[in-house]
Design a protein around this motif. Structure first.
Motif, mmCIF file in Angstrom:
data_model
loop_
_atom_site.group_PDB
_atom_site.id
_atom_site.type_symbol
_atom_site.label_atom_id
_atom_site.label_comp_id
_atom_site.label_asym_id
_atom_site.label_seq_id
_atom_site.Cartn_x
_atom_site.Cartn_y
_atom_site.Cartn_z
ATOM 1 N N ALA A 141 0.873 -1.163 0.114
ATOM 2 C CA ALA A 141 0.045 -0.138 0.188
ATOM 3 C C ALA A 141 0.905 1.243 0.005
ATOM 4 O O ALA A 141 0.473 2.231 -0.586
ATOM 5 C CB ALA A 141 -0.947 -0.115 1.086
ATOM 6 N N GLY A 142 1.793 1.219 0.680
ATOM 7 C CA GLY A 142 2.782 2.315 0.737
ATOM 8 C C GLY A 142 3.727 2.685 -0.434
ATOM 9 O O GLY A 142 4.272 3.695 -0.575
ATOM 10 N N ARG A 143 3.734 1.892 -1.362
ATOM 11 C CA ARG A 143 4.234 2.002 -2.647
ATOM 12 C C ARG A 143 3.315 2.143 -4.005
ATOM 13 O O ARG A 143 3.629 2.187 -4.924
ATOM 14 C CB ARG A 143 5.272 0.751 -2.968
ATOM 15 N N ILE A 144 2.139 2.262 -3.592
ATOM 16 C CA ILE A 144 1.010 2.574 -4.694
ATOM 17 C C ILE A 144 1.200 4.145 -5.088
ATOM 18 O O ILE A 144 1.151 5.147 -4.208
ATOM 19 C CB ILE A 144 -0.579 2.448 -4.089
ATOM 20 N N GLY A 145 1.283 4.507 -6.200
ATOM 21 C CA GLY A 145 1.095 5.838 -6.595
ATOM 22 C C GLY A 145 2.450 6.687 -5.984
ATOM 23 O O GLY A 145 3.271 6.438 -5.753
ATOM 24 N N ASP A 146 1.693 7.882 -5.813
ATOM 25 C CA ASP A 146 2.817 8.540 -4.882
ATOM 26 C C ASP A 146 1.988 9.335 -3.818
ATOM 27 O O ASP A 146 0.765 8.987 -3.459
ATOM 28 C CB ASP A 146 3.053 10.129 -5.894
ATOM 29 N N PRO A 147 2.442 10.060 -2.795
ATOM 30 C CA PRO A 147 1.748 10.456 -1.691
ATOM 31 C C PRO A 147 0.301 10.952 -1.732
ATOM 32 O O PRO A 147 -0.611 10.763 -1.029
ATOM 33 C CB PRO A 147 2.721 11.584 -0.895
ATOM 34 N N ALA A 148 0.229 11.923 -2.892
ATOM 35 C CA ALA A 148 -1.245 12.408 -3.183
ATOM 36 C C ALA A 148 -2.106 11.297 -3.508
ATOM 37 O O ALA A 148 -3.195 11.170 -2.895
ATOM 38 C CB ALA A 148 -1.347 13.434 -4.270
ATOM 39 N N VAL A 149 -1.921 10.342 -4.393
ATOM 40 C CA VAL A 149 -2.524 9.326 -4.594
ATOM 41 C C VAL A 149 -2.866 8.365 -3.244
ATOM 42 O O VAL A 149 -4.154 8.102 -3.053
ATOM 43 C CB VAL A 149 -1.904 8.418 -5.774
ATOM 44 N N ARG A 150 -2.010 8.159 -2.509
ATOM 45 C CA ARG A 150 -2.004 7.161 -1.440
ATOM 46 C C ARG A 150 -3.064 7.888 -0.345
ATOM 47 O O ARG A 150 -3.663 7.144 0.410
ATOM 48 C CB ARG A 150 -0.711 6.935 -0.686
ATOM 49 N N ASN A 151 -2.984 9.248 -0.214
ATOM 50 C CA ASN A 151 -3.810 9.950 0.594
ATOM 51 C C ASN A 151 -5.305 10.099 0.051
ATOM 52 O O ASN A 151 -6.158 10.704 0.868
ATOM 53 C CB ASN A 151 -3.281 11.286 1.090
ATOM 54 N N ARG A 152 -5.496 9.886 -1.115
ATOM 55 C CA ARG A 152 -6.931 9.882 -1.604
ATOM 56 C C ARG A 152 -7.332 8.571 -1.991
ATOM 57 O O ARG A 152 -8.669 8.003 -1.618
ATOM 58 C CB ARG A 152 -7.047 10.649 -2.847
ATOM 59 N N GLY A 153 -6.595 7.960 -2.788
ATOM 60 C CA GLY A 153 -7.055 6.286 -3.260
ATOM 61 C C GLY A 153 -7.322 5.530 -2.062
ATOM 62 O O GLY A 153 -6.863 5.424 -1.041
ATOM 63 N N THR A 154 -8.611 4.646 -2.351
ATOM 64 C CA THR A 154 -8.944 3.834 -1.305
ATOM 65 C C THR A 154 -8.870 2.435 -1.912
ATOM 66 O O THR A 154 -8.919 2.060 -3.149
ATOM 67 C CB THR A 154 -10.376 3.905 -1.067
ATOM 68 N N LEU A 155 -8.845 1.591 -0.841
ATOM 69 C CA LEU A 155 -8.714 0.148 -1.097
ATOM 70 C C LEU A 155 -10.191 -0.287 -1.821
ATOM 71 O O LEU A 155 -10.130 -1.201 -2.842
ATOM 72 C CB LEU A 155 -8.868 -0.823 0.209
ATOM 73 N N GLY A 156 -11.248 0.115 -1.389
ATOM 74 C CA GLY A 156 -12.557 -0.402 -2.314
ATOM 75 C C GLY A 156 -12.405 0.194 -3.580
ATOM 76 O O GLY A 156 -12.880 -0.411 -4.541
ATOM 77 N N GLY A 157 -12.003 1.304 -3.771
ATOM 78 C CA GLY A 157 -11.981 2.197 -5.150
ATOM 79 C C GLY A 157 -11.224 1.338 -6.298
ATOM 80 O O GLY A 157 -11.509 0.940 -7.263
ATOM 81 N N SER A 158 -9.895 0.806 -5.708
ATOM 82 C CA SER A 158 -8.922 -0.044 -6.302
ATOM 83 C C SER A 158 -9.692 -1.337 -6.901
ATOM 84 O O SER A 158 -9.482 -1.525 -7.953
ATOM 85 C CB SER A 158 -7.747 -0.168 -5.503
ATOM 86 N N LEU A 159 -10.135 -1.791 -5.921
ATOM 87 C CA LEU A 159 -10.738 -3.179 -6.068
ATOM 88 C C LEU A 159 -12.128 -2.981 -7.141
ATOM 89 O O LEU A 159 -12.239 -4.083 -7.852
ATOM 90 C CB LEU A 159 -11.270 -4.014 -4.722
#
Lengths: 794, 263
Positions: free
Chosen positions: B93-111
């Motif tokens: 999870a800590g390596r998805i995208g960049d900090p902005a993505v990680r602070n907005r993107g969600t587990l449910g959204g990705s799945l």
């Protein structure tokens, strides 16, 4: 100018902090998109989604009826306007002028690349304009796309421009008279190395997308264009005289803070002409802000050469001859300086740093159904350097010679040196930059570092190369003979205020280069006043003298020289005033540290007292000189400048994935005298990053139908901070330019020119050392997939 | 962006009700949907933001020791709060995208999106996790049904995902140079009853399990166990950044690296 290596706190040689960064880094810059005029309307362009097609009909009726729409424009509205002009006419090897197609503001009859504008919708808001643009119905009969350059010049190829009868823009030979001698030298050569390569197409991707705002004052008939340009005067001339028929005195072009250009903002674009035209037609200011995805298909692209280079050597490795054949992509139309890039900015540099007696360069420029290609950081010189430094490396390997020794053996060592490709290098010391490179890159430690990499399972390689470039563009009479439709002087006005402050209005344009700091340092040095007493003004045709703008690493060498000339006139006049005030002869007056003094006495007068006298001329020689203290100068260079250097790159290649990591990068550049070492470091750093981008990451790729596959950042890979190492850069090797007053050469493009071959040489070296002896070349970008695939072939 | 209505319910029930309207669309962190809207590639009538629903946010352990993550939990939160329980998942999870993505993107959204190059599908499939929605529980093996295709019904919301914690696990991502999504990535999870290997980024069918490797690694959890195996290139993605052969090769390389790193 004095050269002073001692650390300084101001003036030439000081690493003064970039004053412009205060506003750039605090969000208080004023970019074109920050300009919003009262009553402003917005335009959205309808762009072709096919690469090549005949326009049967454009139905704007529904769009025109949409909410907020003021007017929908099509090609028919521009019947009285000229096309977008080309600024350089190349003559081919048979003496015929190049094929020059029409370039309408909006596509007329045919669309010729994905992104070609067909119609323009102006509405009260951008969203309304965009909604309505989707309602414009375009009936296009799609035609086969012309994409591959070699196929494009076969007899049976579809034509990008039907009326030209060919897709070949020109077939240029340089120097045509050398051809027979070159061919003979190849026949007699001991060894010939041949390399075929692609110089990959790049998309400039300035941080700030293009923006244009057109304004028209009905009461006076004055037009104003605010635009993201590197050269507002050039836009005023091209657009005013050739496109819209507006005389310069009724047209003001303003390029305020501009967020990077790298060449892509030199050119005159259709959108600029459109907003200027539409503002008058609608009597409303009209604004266009390019979307990022729109910029991918409307900004001029860079590079895109396919080249075969041959190098002939004698048994000892002396270069005997170079012969090249290049296909250069022009795209669908001729962008402003496109024809000059693969010719006069490329062929003239094919000698590199080496004394090769016979050189012949052939370039076939080809029209294709792609975005127009024009100058991009380095412009022709990276293409020349890349092929030359790659083929030399390959020759060294084939002949079992050390790549550094092979280069040294052929270095030009005596100056001035006239190459067989029509330029004269005024000065340089290529052994010195190579010696310095060996030191700062720590070549001695390479084997130990390679062993460390091997322990991690990684293949380490070392690549080196040299480069030379021609900057300080350019002597006007010479380029006129070569086909330029412009002069390439530069201008400056130096205005001294009553209390001693100085304002310099320069024709150079700064879009990230730091002129406001470095130009002020020169004035500070000349007069001996503090840098904050000097203001640099640029970017507005209303308050700067006619200038040619910024590109080709020309600002300090040409613009700086104009400023020095104007400042010298000012100082000469001030000296006369000082002589009057001091009751001495002009010849005895010295200017030092902001003070005029009579030589050999303790009599002196401050700079500010002299300037005050110029504007309050109570005690003043009014019978001999006018009041005031303001001078303008134009400077036309007598030659190009020739920065040169040597670069070294160390990479690690992961043999399992093909992933290349740049571990170390060292650059030694001879830029002549340096005004601000920190700014020069920054220019080199940025250039290296772009060079690494080209070598490893960036690739504008079209499919056979002319669709841009790398049309966004999802597929177009820009270099990021973790793609590049910390750089070691050195510019202590200085052979000052012999023909400009500052002894400067220019530093803006060097990194982008010198870097790609260093990176590719390093990767090939890594694979060769690991036993992949069949891998002699990999085309850029050296993506993991490409490097891995190369390792699989035998 | 086209015009749309925007609602921000505070409960799953209200969100589900709002999604019952014609052309309504759920908005998680918006890391895919917002760019699509900006490019005018989507035109929902109503965006139903899931951002105000507290009951679908957070990370906890259930009685069986499973890591339970709310569907509305951001990647950054997972990276922080799952680290002690399931380090490999948190690292992913800590390596998805960049900090902005990680602070907005969600587990449910990705799945729910199931991008073929996304990271989470590999973790969910390799972990044999259970996807919990407002109506049912879906086993990971049943959830992923091909590129951008899942078992979710219209209007169904992911409320939680329960991850069994493996004895050892590791995620190896080889990034596509431009997007930095996975060009190919492999999640390896070793459980008491066997090893699961899930591959993302590589296949035209989206995330998949490499069952041959699972069998070999269940016998011997060593990189060497993969020596005789290879992945067929058929059905692998072919694009600017890699050929099917390259991606197939990467599957084996990355699986080996994941095994080595998981220990």
């Amino acid at each position: 100018m004095p050269k002073d290596h001692a650390p300084k706190d101001r003036g030439i040689g000081a690493s003064s902090r970039r004053r412009e960064d205060v506003r750039f880094l605090t969000g208080t810059g004023r970019y074109t998109d920050d300009i919003n005029l009262h009553g402003q309307a917005h335009v959205a362009f309808v762009r072709s989604d096919v690469a090549h097609g005949r326009i049967n009909a454009v139905d704007t009726e529904a769009a025109a009826a949409m909410p907020g729409v003021l007017r929908v424009f099509t090609a028919a509205d521009f019947a009285s306007a000229g096309g977008i002009p080309c600024g350089w006419q190349v003559t081919d090897r048979h003496g015929a002028v190049m094929k020059e197609p029409k370039h309408p503001i909006l596509a007329d009859g045919k669309v010729r690349h994905v992104g070609d504008p067909i119609a323009a919708v102006v509405a009260e808001t951008y969203e309304q304009a965009r909604d309505a643009a989707e309602a414009v119905v375009v009936d296009i009969e799609e035609l086969p796309a012309v994409i591959d350059m070699k196929a494009a010049i076969e007899d049976d190829s579809p034509l990008v421009h039907d009326d030209l009868g060919t897709n070949l823009c020109y077939d240029w030979g340089f120097v045509e008279d050398n051809k027979a001698k070159v061919d003979a030298a190849f026949k007699a050569a001991h060894h010939v190395t041949t390399l075929e390569l692609v110089n990959n197409r790049l998309i400039p991707n300035a941080m700030e997308p293009r923006v244009a705002v057109g304004d028209y004052a009905f009461g006076t008939g004055d037009h104003t264009l605010y635009t993201t340009s590197q050269n507002p005067h050039v836009i005023r001339l091209l657009m005013g005289a050739f496109v819209l028929g507006i005389p310069e005195h009724k047209l003001r072009v303003v390029a305020p803070d501009v967020g990077g250009g790298f060449g892509s903002k030199i050119f005159h674009y259709a959108e600029e002409a459109f907003v200027t035209f539409a503002a008058k037609a609608l009597r409303r200011p009209v604004k266009w802000t390019c979307q990022r995805s729109e910029s991918f298909m409307s900004d001029a692209h860079g590079r895109d050469h396919v080249t075969k280079i041959e190098l002939a050597l004698d048994a000892e490795g002396h270069f005997q001859a170079i012969r090249t054949e290049t296909y250069a992509n022009m795209g669908a139309y001729l962008s402003t300086f496109a024809p000059s890039v693969p010719t006069w900015l490329h062929g003239t540099l094919m000698a590199g740093n080496y004394k090769t007696p016979n050189i012949y360069v052939n370039v076939k420029a080809v029209f294709t159904n792609t975005v127009p290609v024009d100058a991009y950081r380095g412009a022709g010189r990276p293409e020349a350097t890349y092929q030359l430094e790659r083929v030399i490396d390959m020759a060294a390997r084939e002949m079992g010679m050390d790549p550094i020794e092979l280069r040294r053996k052929n270095f030009v060592t005596e100056f001035p040196y006239e190459t067989p490709v029509a330029v004269v290098y005024d000065t340089g010391d290529y052994h010195a930059t190579m010696d310095k490179l060996i030191e700062i890159a720590d070549f001695a430690g390479f084997e130990a570092r390679r062993a460390e990499s091997a322990k991690k399972g990684l293949l380490r390689g070392l690549g080196i190369n040299c480069y030379i470039e021609a900057c300080g563009i350019a002597p006007s009479q010479l380029v006129g003979q070569l086909g330029a439709r412009a002069g390439l002087y530069e201008s400056a006005t130096v205005r001294v205020n009553a209390t001693g402050g100085v304002v310099v209005m320069t024709g150079s344009h700064s879009h990230g280069q730091g002129h406001e700091t470095s130009f002020a340092q020169v004035i500070s040095e000349m007069i001996g006043i503090q840098e904050d007493q000097v203001e640099i003004v640029h970017g507005d045709t209303a308050n700067t003298p006619m200038g040619m703008g910024t590109y080709g690493s020309r600002s300090i060498a040409v613009g700086g020289s104009a400023m020095v000339k104007a400042a010298t006139k000012v100082i000469d006049k001030a000296r006369k005033i000082a002589a009057h005030l001091l009751e001495a002869s002009d010849a005895d007056i010295e200017l030092k540290d902001g003070k005029f003094s009579v030589a050999g006495t303790d009599k002196s007068v401050e700079w500010g007292a002299v300037t005050l006298a110029a504007y309050v001329p109570h005690n003043y020689p009014l019978d001999q000189i006018e009041p005031g203290l303001e001078e303008t100068a134009f400077y036309d260079p007598s030659n190009f400048t020739y920065p040169a250097g040597a670069y070294a790159c160390e990479v690690e290649v992961d043999p399992d994935t093909g992933k290349v990591t740049v571990c170390r990068f060292a650059a030694t550049d001879d830029f002549g005298n340096i005004i601000n070492p920190m700014i020069v470091d920054g220019q080199v750093h940025g250039g290296i990053a772009q060079g690494i981008g080209q070598a490893l990451l960036e690739n504008a790729s079209y499919d056979a139908d002319g669709q841009l596959l790398s049309g966004s950042y999802m597929d177009y890979a820009m270099p990021r901070a973790d793609d590049v190492p910390f750089y070691t850069v050195d510019h202590s090797c200085q052979t000052p330019c012999t023909h400009n007053p500052l002894g400067v050469k220019g530093c803006g493009e060097a990194g982008a020119i010198g870097t790609p071959p260093a990176v590719v040489n390093a990767v090939v070296d890594a694979l060769q050392r690991a036993g992949h002896t069949h891998v002699t070349h990999i085309d850029m970008p050296l993506s993991p997939a490409r490097v891995w695939a190369a390792m699989q072939t035998n | 962006m086209y015009a749309f209505d925007f609602v921000r319910p505070t409960s799953v029930a209200d969100a589900v009700a709002a999604l019952g309207e014609a052309d309504a669309q759920a908005l998680g962190g918006g890391q895919t949907l917002i760019p699509a809207l900006k490019q005018r590639l989507a035109s929902p009538s109503t965006l139903v933001s899931l951002g105000a629903i507290a009951e679908i946010r957070g990370v906890c352990l259930d009685d069986d020791g499973r890591v339970c993550i709310g569907g509305g939990t951001t990647h950054a939160t997972v990276a922080r709060q799952a680290a002690a329980h399931y380090p490999a998942l948190a690292a992913m999870a800590g390596r998805i995208g960049d900090p902005a993505v990680r602070n907005r993107g969600t587990l449910g959204g990705s799945l729910a999106n199931n991008d073929p190059s996304a990271c989470y599908p590999a973790a969910v499939l390799a972990s044999n996790a259970t996807v919990i929605t407002n109506t049912r529980r879906i086993a990971a093996d049943d959830y992923f049904q091909g590129m951008f295709t899942t078992a979710l019904e219209e209007g169904e919301l992911i409320t939680e995902v329960r991850f069994p914690v493996p004895q050892a696990a590791n995620y190896q991502k080889f990034v596509q140079p431009a997007s930095r999504f996975a060009l190919t990535a492999v999640f390896v999870a070793r459980f008491a009853d066997g090893v699961r290997v899930a591959v993302t980024g590589a296949s035209e069918e989206g995330v998949f399990r490499w069952t041959e490797a699972e069998a070999a690694l269940s016998d011997s959890f060593t990189p060497g166990a993969l020596a005789a195996l290879s992945v067929p290139a058929d059905g692998m993605i072919d694009d600017l950044h890699g050929t099917p052969e390259y991606r197939a090769h990467l599957v084996r390389v990355l699986t080996g690296r994941a095994v080595a790193a998981a220990g």
